[in-house]
Design an enzyme around this catalytic site. Structure first.
Site, PDB file in Angstrom:
ATOM      1  N   SER A 113     -30.483 -35.586   9.773  1.00  0.00           N
ATOM      2  CA  SER A 113     -30.337 -35.740   8.636  1.00  0.00           C
ATOM      3  C   SER A 113     -29.139 -35.442   7.983  1.00  0.00           C
ATOM      4  O   SER A 113     -28.593 -34.276   8.185  1.00  0.00           O
ATOM      5  CB  SER A 113     -31.197 -34.980   7.618  1.00  0.00           C
ATOM      6  OG  SER A 113     -31.355 -35.014   6.477  1.00  0.00           O
ATOM      7  N   ARG A 114     -28.249 -36.272   7.612  1.00  0.00           N
ATOM      8  CA  ARG A 114     -27.013 -35.947   7.237  1.00  0.00           C
ATOM      9  C   ARG A 114     -26.628 -35.539   6.186  1.00  0.00           C
ATOM     10  O   ARG A 114     -25.527 -34.638   5.884  1.00  0.00           O
ATOM     11  CB  ARG A 114     -26.092 -37.324   7.399  1.00  0.00           C
ATOM     12  CG  ARG A 114     -25.952 -38.192   8.808  1.00  0.00           C
ATOM     13  CD  ARG A 114     -25.320 -39.100   8.940  1.00  0.00           C
ATOM     14  NE  ARG A 114     -25.395 -39.927  10.060  1.00  0.00           N
ATOM     15  CZ  ARG A 114     -26.200 -41.030  10.244  1.00  0.00           C
ATOM     16  NH1 ARG A 114     -26.594 -41.563   9.173  1.00  0.00           N
ATOM     17  NH2 ARG A 114     -26.353 -41.589  11.358  1.00  0.00           N
ATOM     18  N   VAL A 115     -27.408 -35.628   4.904  1.00  0.00           N
ATOM     19  CA  VAL A 115     -27.050 -34.647   4.003  1.00  0.00           C
ATOM     20  C   VAL A 115     -28.087 -33.975   3.500  1.00  0.00           C
ATOM     21  O   VAL A 115     -27.868 -33.071   2.512  1.00  0.00           O
ATOM     22  CB  VAL A 115     -26.714 -36.022   2.649  1.00  0.00           C
ATOM     23  CG1 VAL A 115     -25.616 -36.743   2.980  1.00  0.00           C
ATOM     24  CG2 VAL A 115     -28.017 -36.913   2.633  1.00  0.00           C
TER      25      VAL A 115
END
Ligand code: ATP
Ligand code: MG
Length: 689
Positions: free
Chosen positions: A548-550
């Site tokens: 999950s990048r953010v």
């Protein structure tokens, strides 16, 4: 008669008066004039420009047998030469005579005839016209063969035309008049024919080239080719009889549209009317609890959707300025996701995996977990069996989730066009709430089938196929959809739309065309593994490939604190797992890693439709972090988890409350919690023994 000769005629008249020979002058010139009128050969000789004045004089004298007054002739020719213009002799004579008659009060005119008239006939005419004009009239006779017959009298400004020519002219004009009548009538006829042709053309033109009207040139496989509707917009709705179609291709002389309903009686030649509207869906709270098709029509048998608000299915995504970064958690209630792959409000997180790996289950659990969290949910089912969708709707209903959920369905049996627009419809519905400052969770299940539907349409529309036969703009297909999700800036109300697109892989191949596309568009992916699923690890999330990048910036402090080491623990566990299968001779550290990993895996298993609250999750993971679970027999982990939560809720509700409210774990709380949990674990172990 020219002005010049008239002036010289006046001067000649004065000279005659000076010489006191006016009558001689008149008599001489009158004789000459009469003769010249009837003798064209002599007239031409006198009027010639190459013949000398003396020769002309001699010739005239000869014609009159030298009876003419020589002085008069000399004066006349000198005067004529003074004019210094060609062909003035005859004019000068006539002007002189006319002037003379005028001075004398006599009307002077000319009678034209084909043959010379008898003197008595001229006299008769002079009398008749004299009576008419009430003055003495002198007529000179001139020949004019063009008269054909009869005569014509010109005097002052009056003309008596008794010539055959004029009679013929009259006849001709009358005939011509008739001709004109005829012509007019024929013209009228041809006009009406032409008009008919024109209007006929126009009617045809209307059908062929109108901006809003056209006709079907071909229809097959849900694709309609249309001639006309030249001002049609992309995605405009076209009405074809009882059916509707949506414009997809705008070509120079052809409009390609896809039928959004049964072909019905759409045939070649059917009339097409452009509605001027792009495809729209109803939006608003009236959609909550409803199941609708891709066009927003209810299909749940609960009657009309009571909303007056509509939104076009395609919209430009909000720009960078209109957004803010993701900072609030959107809890799925799934331990493995919320702890390791956290999702924030406004994030686009892909759920990817092979068929039957629990992709839909994760999305549905996420929806169920929004209960009481003031998040509206939309589930878009694309290309699925209606029975599957019915089961999902039923589950949502059972869990009370339909109260805040809208289901958009474009089933596998629906036309590809509807499957194609369904996610955009759902997105527009979600956008309405997002723009009102609310939070929305939207699930696209799934975009692989969406891409396939679009590929079908594109191929039928004869768009060139590219990689994997998908059209070149298949990336844009999903990027423009997912870009519309996000977290709006505070100025715009701070609403959010969290997207959970689902993509199905073939044999775990995430490097295929559509998966890589959507992976690159989204802010992370949850990768589900068939092996995990089959070995009973459900949800079958591969923590190594999932990211999950953010989301981590949206995670609560409490969750962050208890989950920081999870990923590492699991990674180490996977690493040594392969060795563990071979030998039993493992060092303590490795054994510990394996033990921890096994317990953690067991802990993160979660059945369907049983979301865990954030505070509960924090407490369980806290216990894990403190190593309290490591000593629990593996098969007892699930029971331990339950009993721990039961104990905490019943005996220490203030701790639960504090985590829930503070969303953080203070040092003091940490100590307190540890003490309580350690005690519980001990008890548990003793019970176990
Ligand atoms: P498809 O590719 O057909 O859409 P999918 O990947 O969406 O499948 P699901 O339909 O969500 O998978 O799940 C497949 C099966 O696995 C279902 O019968 C579902 O009940 C079961 N299942 C999913 N998740 C879990 C879970 N966490 N625990 C137990 N069973 C589960
Ligand atoms: Mg599914």
């Amino acid at each position: 008669m020219s002005i010049t000769t008239r002036r010289y005629a006046h001067d000649l008249h004065n000279l005659a008066l000076q010489d006191d020979k006016l009558d001689v002058y008149f008599d001489t010139l009158n004789q000459v004039n009469e003769r010249l009128n009837l003798d064209s050969e002599l007239a031409a000789y006198i009027d010639s420009t190459t013949i000398s004045t003396s020769d002309k004089k001699d010739r005239l004298q000869k014609a009159f047998n030298n009876t003419l007054d020589n002085d008069v002739l000399t004066t006349f020719f000198i005067m004529n030469n003074a004019i210094n213009q060609k062909h003035t002799e005859l004019l000068l004579i006539q002007d002189f005579l006319a002037y003379y008659y005028r001075i004398k009060g006599i009307g002077f005119g000319v009678v034209y005839s084909v043959r010379p008239l008898e003197k008595e006939h001229i006299e008769k005419l002079e009398v008749a016209i004299g009576n008419e004009l009430e003055q003495k009239v002198v007529l000179e006779n001139k020949l004019d063969e063009s008269l054909i017959g009869g005569f014509k009298i010109v005097i002052n400004n009056n003309v008596w035309d008794g010539s055959y020519r004029s009679k013929l002219k009259d006849l001709k004009s009358s005939l011509l008049a008739k001709d004109e009548d005829f012509e007019a009538s024929t013209r009228e006829m041809s006009q009406s024919i032409k008009q008919q042709i024109d209007t006929f053309e126009k009617q045809r033109v209307n059908v062929q080239t109108s901006a809003t009207i056209g006709y079907v040139t071909s229809v097959a496989d849900g694709i309609v080719n249309i001639s006309g509707v030249f001002e049609a917009m992309s995605e405009e709705l076209l009405s074809i009889g009882d059916s509707v179609a949506m414009v997809m291709n705008l070509e120079e002389d052809n409009v390609g549209a896809v039928l959004l309903s049964d072909a019905g009686n759409v045939v070649e030649g059917s009339q097409v009317v452009a509605t001027g509207r792009v495809v729209e869906v109803p939006v608003g709270d009236a959609l909550l609890g409803r199941v609708v098709d891709a066009l927003g029509n209810p299909i749940d048998g609960k009657g009309v959707i009571k909303t007056y608000e509509y939104a076009p299915i395609e919209k430009t995504a909000p720009g960078v300025i209109e957004r803010q970064s993701v900072h609030q958690p959107l809890e799925t209630g799934l331990k493995i996701i919320d702890s390791m792959i956290p999702i924030g409000k406004g994030q686009r997180e892909l759920i990817i995996g092979d068929r039957q790996t629990g992709k839909t289950a994760i999305a549905i659990d996420a929806i169920l977990n929004q209960q009481g969290k003031n998040v509206k949910c939309i589930y878009v089912a694309i290309g699925q069996k209606n029975s599957t969708v019915a089961q999902i709707v039923e589950k949502l209903k059972q869990n009370g989730a339909m109260a805040y959920t809208t289901v958009v369905v474009a089933g596998a049996s629906e036309p590809a066009a509807l499957q194609y627009i369904a996610p955009y419809s759902g997105c527009s519905i979600s956008e309405y709430w997002m723009n009102q400052g609310q939070d929305v969770l939207i699930v696209y299940d799934d975009l692989s089938k969406h891409a396939v539907a679009y590929r079908t349409l594109s191929l039928l529309l004869k768009r060139p196929p590219g990689r994997e036969a998908y059209p070149g703009d298949v990336f844009y297909l999903h990027s423009r959809l997912l870009e519309r999700s996000g977290k709006l800036s505070a100025d715009l109300g701070g609403g959010s739309s969290t997207a959970l697109p689902i993509v199905e892989t073939q044999a775990g191949d995430i490097s295929a065309y559509i998966p890589t596309n959507v992976i690159s568009i989204t802010d992370g992916q949850i990768f589900l593994q068939t092996e995990l699923f089959n070995s009973g690890i459900r949800p079958a999330v591969d923590s190594g490939l999932s990211v999950s990048r953010v989301g981590s910036s949206a995670q609560t402090q409490a969750m962050k604190k208890v989950s920081s080491s999870l990923k590492l623990d699991l990674a180490q566990y996977r690493e040594v797992l392969d060795f563990a299968q071979f030998g039993t001779d493992l060092d303590v550290a490795t054994k510990q890693t394996i033990n921890r990993g096994q317990h953690l895996t067991e802990l993160l298993k979660q059945p369907q439709y049983s979301p865990v609250a954030m505070e509960d999750m924090v407490m369980i993971l806290f216990a894990n972090q403190k190593g309290l679970i490591d000593q629990i027999p593996l098969r007892m982990v699930k029971y331990y988890e339950q009993s721990l939560l039961l104990e905490m809720h019943s005996s220490y509700p203030e701790i639960v409350e504090e985590i829930r409210n503070e969303k953080d774990i203070s040092l003091e709380l940490e100590e307190r919690m540890y003490a309580v949990m350690k005690e519980h674990s001990e008890k548990y172990r003793i019970t176990e023994m």
